[in-house]
Design an enzyme around this catalytic site. Structure first.
Site, short mmCIF file in Angstrom:
data_model
loop_
_atom_site.label_atom_id
_atom_site.label_comp_id
_atom_site.label_asym_id
_atom_site.label_seq_id
_atom_site.Cartn_x
_atom_site.Cartn_y
_atom_site.Cartn_z
N LYS A 120 35.44 -15.81 10.10
CA LYS A 120 36.54 -15.13 9.41
C LYS A 120 37.82 -15.05 10.23
O LYS A 120 38.89 -14.78 9.68
CB LYS A 120 36.10 -13.74 8.95
CG LYS A 120 34.96 -13.81 7.94
CD LYS A 120 34.95 -12.71 6.93
CE LYS A 120 33.96 -13.10 5.84
NZ LYS A 120 33.85 -12.26 4.73
N LYS A 201 28.05 -22.21 1.58
CA LYS A 201 27.60 -21.01 0.87
C LYS A 201 28.45 -20.78 -0.38
O LYS A 201 29.67 -20.95 -0.33
CB LYS A 201 27.74 -19.82 1.83
CG LYS A 201 27.22 -18.51 1.30
CD LYS A 201 27.43 -17.38 2.31
CE LYS A 201 28.66 -16.55 1.93
NZ LYS A 201 28.64 -15.18 2.44
N LYS A 204 33.23 -16.45 -2.90
CA LYS A 204 34.47 -16.22 -3.65
C LYS A 204 35.69 -16.64 -2.83
O LYS A 204 36.79 -16.73 -3.34
CB LYS A 204 34.57 -14.75 -4.05
CG LYS A 204 34.80 -13.83 -2.87
CD LYS A 204 34.02 -12.57 -2.95
CE LYS A 204 34.06 -11.83 -1.63
NZ LYS A 204 32.96 -10.92 -1.43
P1 ATP Z 1 32.38 -13.96 1.27
O1 ATP Z 1 32.29 -14.07 2.74
O2 ATP Z 1 31.78 -15.11 0.55
O3 ATP Z 1 33.72 -13.59 0.74
P2 ATP Z 1 30.63 -11.79 1.63
O4 ATP Z 1 29.67 -12.42 2.57
O5 ATP Z 1 31.63 -10.84 2.09
O6 ATP Z 1 31.38 -12.88 0.79
P3 ATP Z 1 29.53 -9.82 -0.06
O7 ATP Z 1 30.15 -9.75 -1.40
O8 ATP Z 1 29.78 -8.74 0.89
O9 ATP Z 1 29.78 -11.27 0.48
O10 ATP Z 1 27.99 -10.05 -0.19
C1 ATP Z 1 27.16 -9.06 -0.60
C2 ATP Z 1 25.76 -9.43 -0.31
O11 ATP Z 1 25.45 -10.64 -0.96
C3 ATP Z 1 25.43 -9.64 1.16
O12 ATP Z 1 24.19 -9.04 1.43
C4 ATP Z 1 25.35 -11.11 1.31
O13 ATP Z 1 24.38 -11.45 2.26
C5 ATP Z 1 24.92 -11.58 -0.07
N1 ATP Z 1 25.47 -12.88 -0.39
C6 ATP Z 1 26.78 -13.23 -0.42
N2 ATP Z 1 26.93 -14.53 -0.77
C7 ATP Z 1 25.67 -15.01 -0.97
C8 ATP Z 1 25.14 -16.28 -1.35
N3 ATP Z 1 25.90 -17.32 -1.57
N4 ATP Z 1 23.79 -16.39 -1.50
C9 ATP Z 1 22.98 -15.34 -1.28
N5 ATP Z 1 23.42 -14.12 -0.91
C10 ATP Z 1 24.74 -13.94 -0.74
#
Ligand code: ATP
Ligand code: LTN
Length: 337
Positions: A120, A201, A204
Site C-alpha cells: 500500500k 487478488k 476494489k
Molecule cells: P483492498 O486492499 O482490496 O482494497 P482490503 O484488503 O482492504 O481490500 P477489506 O474490505 O478490508 O479488504 O477486506 C475485508 C475482509 O475480506 C478481510 O478479512 C480480507 O482478508 C477479506 N478479503 C478481501 N479481499 C478478498 C479476496 N479477494 N478474497 C478473499 N478474501 C478477501
C-alpha cells in the site's frame, strides 16, 4: 476445571471489514460469510474498523457512509445483533488507547516486514505513519476482547501472526493478560482472484471495474462481468490451480455462492463448455446476493441500525475496558479500581 478446559469452553471471535470502499464478493467469501457461520458456535464481536480506514486519506462524507454500509452488510448477511455484538471501532476509545500500548511492544523491524504496508505504500508519496503502525492497532482490536479466533481472508494472516507475537511478548513481560488468538482461514474462497487476471487478488482498488463483482452489483452487471471473465482455451470445467487458475477461481466462486464442493461442480459441468458454466454461475451469485441486497437497502439508513450500533458500542466498551485496565495495571500505570 483445568486452565485448558476453561479456555476451550469460552470460544470467542472478533473480526471486521474496513470501510474503505465498496465491498466486493472477495470480502464476502473471505470474511463476511464466515462471520455469519461462526456466530452460532462462538461468542462474537463484529466491528467496523473505521480508525483503520483513515490510515489513507478519506473524504468525511464517504467515511460516514461506508461505515454505515459495512454495519448494514453485517446485519443483511445474517449476523444476528441479538446474539453478536456489532459496533464501530471509533465509538470504543479503548481501541486507540491499547493501540498505542501495542505500538510500544511492536518492533520497527517487524512492522517493516508487513506485506500489506509494503504494497500500500509502494511508490506513494505522503504515506502516513499510521499506515505503518496499523498492525499494532489491529492487535489491540483483537486482544481487547480476548478473542480466541479471528476469521479473515488469507491476506490478513501475517497481521494475525504479529498479533500473536505481541500478545505473547506482553504476557511474558507483564504477566498473562491477553489470550493468544488463532486465525481462521477457510480453504475455499480465502483469496478470490480478479476476473481479468487470476494472478491478482480480487480488489476494489483495481481500476478495471470488470475485474471484481460488488456486493451491490445489479443482476445484469453480474452476468456481463462473468461473461467477460477470462478462462483458457481448454474448454473443460476442471479445478486445477496450477494449470487452470482462471477457471479454478470461477469454480471457487461457484462453491462459495452455490455451496457445492469443487468436485461436485466439476461433475455437474462435465462435457459442457464455459458458456453454460458462466451463465449458471451468474445466476447462483445473483440468487445469493438478492436477499442480502434487499435487507441492506432496508437497514442502511434506518434508526434500527443506529440502535444496533449504540447498543453494540456499550456492550463492546464494557468488555474492552476490562482488558485495557488489566493491561495498564500490569504495566504499572496508576489505576483506581
Ligand atoms: P483492498 O486492499 O482490496 O482494497 P482490503 O484488503 O482492504 O481490500 P477489506 O474490505 O478490508 O479488504 O477486506 C475485508 C475482509 O475480506 C478481510 O478479512 C480480507 O482478508 C477479506 N478479503 C478481501 N479481499 C478478498 C479476496 N479477494 N478474497 C478473499 N478474501 C478477501
Ligand atoms: N486489517 C483488516 C481489517 C481489520 C481486522 C481487525 C480484521 C482491522 N482490525 C481485527 C480482523 C480483526 C483488513 O485490512 N482487512
Amino acid at each position: 476445571m483445568t486452565q485448558k478446559s476453561t479456555e476451550s469452553a469460552k470460544k470467542r471471535i472478533l473480526s471486521g471489514i474496513k470501510p474503505s470502499g465498496e465491498l466486493n464478493i472477495g470480502g464476502y467469501a473471505g470474511a463476511l460469510r464466515q462471520f455469519v457461520e461462526y456466530q452460532h458456535e462462538y461468542e462474537s464481536f463484529f466491528f467496523v474498523p473505521d480508525l483503520h480506514a483513515i490510515t489513507v486519506a478519506q473524504d468525511p462524507a464517504e467515511l460516514h457512509r461506508r461505515s454505515r454500509e459495512i454495519a448494514a452488510y453485517y446485519v443483511a448477511a445474517g449476523i444476528d445483533p441479538e446474539k453478536s455484538v456489532i459496533f464501530l471501532q471509533s465509538q470504543v476509545p479503548a481501541h486507540a488507547e491499547l493501540g498505542w500500548i501495542m505500538e510500544t511492544q511492536a518492533y520497527f523491524g517487524e512492522l517493516s516486514r508487513m506485506t500489506q504496508f509494503k504494497e500500500k505504500s509502494d511508490g506513494k508519496e505522503g504515506v502516513s505513519s499510521a499506515l505503518f503502525t496499523y498492525p499494532a492497532l489491529m492487535a489491540s482490536d483483537i486482544l481487547l476482547y480476548q478473542a480466541t479466533h479471528v476469521p479473515v481472508g488469507e491476506d490478513q494472516t501475517q497481521h494475525l501472526e504479529l498479533t500473536r507475537d505481541l500478545a505473547q511478548r506482553f504476557n511474558n513481560r507483564f504477566g498473562r493478560t491477553f489470550t493468544v488468538p488463532e486465525a481462521v482461514v477457510q480453504e475455499i474462497g480465502c483469496r478470490l482472484m480478479g476476473l481479468d487476471d487470476p494472478q491478482k487478488k480480487m480488489s476494489k482498488s483495481n481500476p478495471n471495474k470488470g475485474s471484481y463483482i460488488l456486493m451491490l452489483d445489479e443482476p445484469d452487471v453480474i452476468r456481463k462481468k462473468l461473461s467477460r471473465a477470462v478462462t483458457d482455451s481448454e474448454g473443460q470445467v476442471r479445478y486445477d490451480w496450477e494449470n487452470k487458475p482462471a477457471v479454478s477461481n470461477l469454480i471457487e466462486i461457484y462453491s462459495v455462492f452455490g455451496g457445492q464442493t469443487t468436485e461436485e461442480i466439476e461433475r455437474r459441468f462435465e462435457g459442457q463448455g464455459y458458456g453454460a458454466f458462466k451463465k449458471e454461475l451468474a445466476e447462483v451469485i445473483v440468487e445469493k446476493l438478492a436477499p442480502i441486497q434487499r435487507r441492506f437497502h432496508e437497514i442502511v439508513d434506518s434508526a434500527e441500525l443506529d440502535e444496533i450500533l449504540n447498543r453494540g458500542a456499550r456492550r463492546a466498551a464494557e468488555e474492552a475496558n476490562l482488558t485495557l485496565n488489566a493491561a495498564k495495571k500490569a504495566m504499572g500505570f496508576v489505576t483506581f479500581d
